[in-house]
Write an enzyme that holds these catalytic residues in place. Structure first.
Site, short mmCIF file in Angstrom:
data_model
loop_
_atom_site.label_atom_id
_atom_site.label_comp_id
_atom_site.label_asym_id
_atom_site.label_seq_id
_atom_site.Cartn_x
_atom_site.Cartn_y
_atom_site.Cartn_z
N ASP A 1 32.27 53.73 11.16
CA ASP A 1 31.84 55.09 10.83
C ASP A 1 32.93 56.04 11.30
O ASP A 1 33.43 55.91 12.43
CB ASP A 1 30.52 55.42 11.52
CG ASP A 1 29.94 56.74 11.04
OD1 ASP A 1 29.77 56.90 9.81
OD2 ASP A 1 29.64 57.61 11.88
N THR A 2 33.33 56.97 10.45
CA THR A 2 34.40 57.91 10.77
C THR A 2 33.88 59.34 10.67
O THR A 2 33.19 59.69 9.71
CB THR A 2 35.59 57.73 9.79
OG1 THR A 2 36.05 56.38 9.89
CG2 THR A 2 36.72 58.68 10.12
#
Length: 189
Positions: A69-70
Site C-alpha cells: 500500500d502506498t
C-alpha cells in the site's frame, strides 16, 4: 514453494517486479481498503499491506504472498488517490513547491511468517503553474495515483529531486522486497 503471488492490481507494481526479474502471479485481494483512522501513516500503510496479503484470493498454502500500500504524506496529512478532478487539483496545488513523503507498506507471507516493513522517500516538487496542473488533470493520469501524480509518467516533470528509493515512489521498493525475500528464503544476495 509455489512461487510469488502479488495481491495487487497495480500495473506499476507488476512492471517493477518484472523489471528486476522477479517472477510472480497477480491475484486479487478481498481486502477492503478502509484507510483506518490513525495518527500514524506508517502504521496505516503497514496494516493495509498486511490486510491485502492476508486476503489474497486463490493462492496455494505454500505460496509467498506479497501485499503493498502506498500513500503520499504532506504536513502529516495523508493524500490518497483523488476521487475527482477537483480533489486532484487541490492535492497538486498542495504539493506544489513543497517536500512530501511517499510511504509504501509491504507485507510478505512466507513459510508461515508475516514479514511487514515500510519504505519512505522524500520528494521535492517544483512550483507548478495552473496551466500545468489543468493539463495534467485533463490527461487523467493523476486519477489512480496517491497524491494525484505519477513519477513514472508526466508527473516526473515536476520532481526536482528525491531522497530514497525511486521504485518506492512508483509503488513498490523492489530493492527492499528483494533483500527481504533473500533473507526469508535463506538465499545469499
Amino acid at each position: 514453494m509455489s512461487g510469488l503471488y502479488l495481491a495487487s492490481q497495480s500495473p506499476r507494481r507488476t512492471e517493477l517486479l518484472h523489471q528486476v526479474g522477479i517472477d510472480h502471479i497477480v491475484v486479487t485481494s478481498s481486502y477492503v481498503e478502509k484507510n483506518v483512522v490513525t495518527k500514524d501513516p506508517i502504521e496505516m500503510v503497514r496494516a493495509q499491506a498486511l490486510g491485502k496479503a492476508r486476503c489474497a484470493d486463490n493462492v496455494p498454502n505454500d505460496a509467498i504472498v506479497l501485499g503493498a500500500d502506498t500513500i503520499v504524506v504532506f504536513d502529516g496529512q495523508v493524500l490518497g488517490k483523488p476521487h475527482s478532478k477537483d480533489e486532484a487539483r487541490v492535492m497538486l496545488r498542495t504539493l506544489s513547491g513543497q517536500v512530501h513523503s511517499v510511504i509504501t507498506g509491504v507485507a510478505m507471507l512466507i513459510k508461515g511468517h508475516e514479514i511487514v516493513f515500510h519504505n519512505e522517500t522524500k520528494v521535492y516538487f517544483k512550483t507548478l503553474q495552473d496551466f500545468e496542473i489543468e493539463s495534467y488533470i485533463d490527461s487523467l493520469e493523476p486519477m489512480d495515483k496517491a497524491g494525484a501524480y505519477g513519477i513514472q509518467g508526466k508527473g516526473a516533470l515536476w520532481v526536482d529531486k528525491i531522497e530514497g528509493s525511486y521504485s518506492n515512489v512508483v509503488g513498490l521498493p523492489v530493492e527492499q522486497v528483494y533483500e527481504e525475500l533473500c533473507k526469508a528464503l535463506g538465499v545469499k544476495e
